[in-house]
Scaffold this motif. Sequence first.
Motif, PDB file in Angstrom:
ATOM      1  N   UNK A 184       0.800  -1.182   0.013  1.00 30.80           N
ATOM      2  CA  UNK A 184      -0.002  -0.180   0.063  1.00 30.80           C
ATOM      3  C   UNK A 184       0.951   1.188   0.049  1.00 30.80           C
ATOM      4  N   UNK A 185       1.855   1.127   0.907  1.00 30.94           N
ATOM      5  CA  UNK A 185       2.755   2.297   0.985  1.00 30.94           C
ATOM      6  C   UNK A 185       3.725   2.723  -0.322  1.00 30.94           C
ATOM      7  N   UNK A 198      11.665   3.612  -4.041  1.00 25.48           N
ATOM      8  CA  UNK A 198      10.829   3.853  -2.895  1.00 25.48           C
ATOM      9  C   UNK A 198      10.450   2.606  -2.061  1.00 25.48           C
ATOM     10  N   UNK A 199      10.063   1.417  -2.858  1.00 26.66           N
ATOM     11  CA  UNK A 199       9.979   0.387  -2.109  1.00 26.66           C
ATOM     12  C   UNK A 199      10.938  -0.101  -1.031  1.00 26.66           C
ATOM     13  N   UNK A 200      12.323   0.231  -1.307  1.00 26.68           N
ATOM     14  CA  UNK A 200      13.147  -0.252  -0.461  1.00 26.68           C
ATOM     15  C   UNK A 200      13.274   0.733   0.801  1.00 26.68           C
ATOM     16  N   UNK A 201      12.856   2.093   0.440  1.00 30.04           N
ATOM     17  CA  UNK A 201      12.669   2.874   1.711  1.00 30.04           C
ATOM     18  C   UNK A 201      11.506   2.736   2.569  1.00 30.04           C
ATOM     19  N   UNK A 202      10.574   2.297   1.940  1.00 35.61           N
ATOM     20  CA  UNK A 202       9.410   1.651   2.861  1.00 35.61           C
ATOM     21  C   UNK A 202       9.703   0.311   3.479  1.00 35.61           C
ATOM     22  N   UNK A 219       2.034   5.772   9.154  1.00 33.90           N
ATOM     23  CA  UNK A 219       2.989   5.301   8.696  1.00 33.90           C
ATOM     24  C   UNK A 219       3.226   6.210   7.177  1.00 33.90           C
ATOM     25  N   UNK A 220       2.119   6.543   6.714  1.00 33.57           N
ATOM     26  CA  UNK A 220       2.204   7.568   5.356  1.00 33.57           C
ATOM     27  C   UNK A 220       2.826   8.814   5.749  1.00 33.57           C
ATOM     28  N   UNK A 221       2.425   9.358   6.834  1.00 32.93           N
ATOM     29  CA  UNK A 221       2.877  10.573   7.446  1.00 32.93           C
ATOM     30  C   UNK A 221       4.449  10.384   7.703  1.00 32.93           C
ATOM     31  N   UNK A 222       4.710   9.263   8.266  1.00 33.28           N
ATOM     32  CA  UNK A 222       6.308   9.363   8.637  1.00 33.28           C
ATOM     33  C   UNK A 222       7.266   8.945   7.414  1.00 33.28           C
TER      34      UNK A 222
END
Length: 434
Positions: A184-185, A198-202, A219-222
């Motif tokens: 989702x993120x 971005x997936x690695x960052x998540x 988690x979206x905010x962070x």
Amino acid sequence: MRTGGRSVRRPRKAACRVGRQHFSFPSIFIYGHTSSGKTYVMQTLLETLELPHVFVNCVECFTSRLLLEEILTQLQNLSSENKHGSHVPCDTFNDFVRLFKQEIITQDLQNQTVYIVLDKAEQLREMEANVLPGFLRLQEMTDRNVTVIFLSEIVWELFRPNTGCLEPFTLYFPDYSIGHLQKILSHYHPPEYSADFYAAYINILLGVFYTVCRDLKELRHLAALNFTKYCEPVVRGEANERDTRRLWKNIESHLKKAMQTVYLREISSSQWERIQQDDGEPGHLKGLSAHAHVELPYYSKFLLIAAYLASYNPARTDKRFFLKHHGKIKKTNFLKKHEKANGGCGKGGQHVPWPTPLPAAPIGLERRTADSGSRDRPNLRMRQTSNHLLGPKPFPLDRLLAILYSIVDNKVAPTANIFSQVSTDLLGVFLLYF
């Protein structure tokens, strides 16, 4: 026509009933923890299928009148001709049933199912006792094809009235797993960076925060707040998007700082970014986490005071300390003897509330008591040991609550909130220091 003495009118009525459109389920109860997708799924489903529906937040409509009027107003706006319906006053649930039937006919929705979605439905428990059972039987009372959907964060057993009601169809939304959160993120990646980057960052973000926070919104905010810091080595040309180790070393300390303010929202996003740019320490935060003290709930403060008084004062003194009209206090033998030694205070004399301490014995003088003069016992002053040196004494719960009710100005009801604060571990930890 009769067959065996019975009329055929009943089968004809049954045939008419079979030919009528079937009603949907009258009520559906959907529950699950916060940010588990309940509201989003229902909104997407109803809008995609273009079903006539009313969506109301029970936190915004915190009274029954506001709730019923908001439902009728949104029901007026369902027609394409009138997007701004007039305000419809509705004081009682009986008025709501009557006006709801009229609006169904006006909007030409007799042959369709109308869905009423009540988000944050746990607020219905704070309203009148007939609101929740009324919504559960709304289809029966209006004789219209309507389904009421309750969205809540608590289970149905905490909703069920003691008088009984029509049981809804319950549906549970489980929490997102770490794999679901990852997918989702990852959908919200910035267009200037690749999806893999971005997936690695998540993945790094969830590895740090998943144990303490599983709220999708938080988690979206962070993720949005710390992504700029994660990209700094790539922007400066010190690393590429696949150099995960260097990127992790650059953001590790900042993610640990961010763990101090999860859910608190002590500072704005711009202030947090400014602290990251200045390489500020966690102590530089001007929010609640930077303070050394801990603010306790209102009644917990008085419970601590009551526990202190109950543990260090004898039970026989409660009447004198916490009652306005406690009657006459009997003098102890020590007070009587002390008054006689000081000249006494007979009738009309002055009352001495506390005994004055005996003078200290000079050095080398044998220890004697004030009354018997024996050498093998200490004097009265030595025998009067401070209660603080002896430590706290155990006390019953009834005495603790009685002292609490006497020291709080307003009237305190013995609710579950009070008893839960008594049994908290925090209160027990503080009592250890008395």
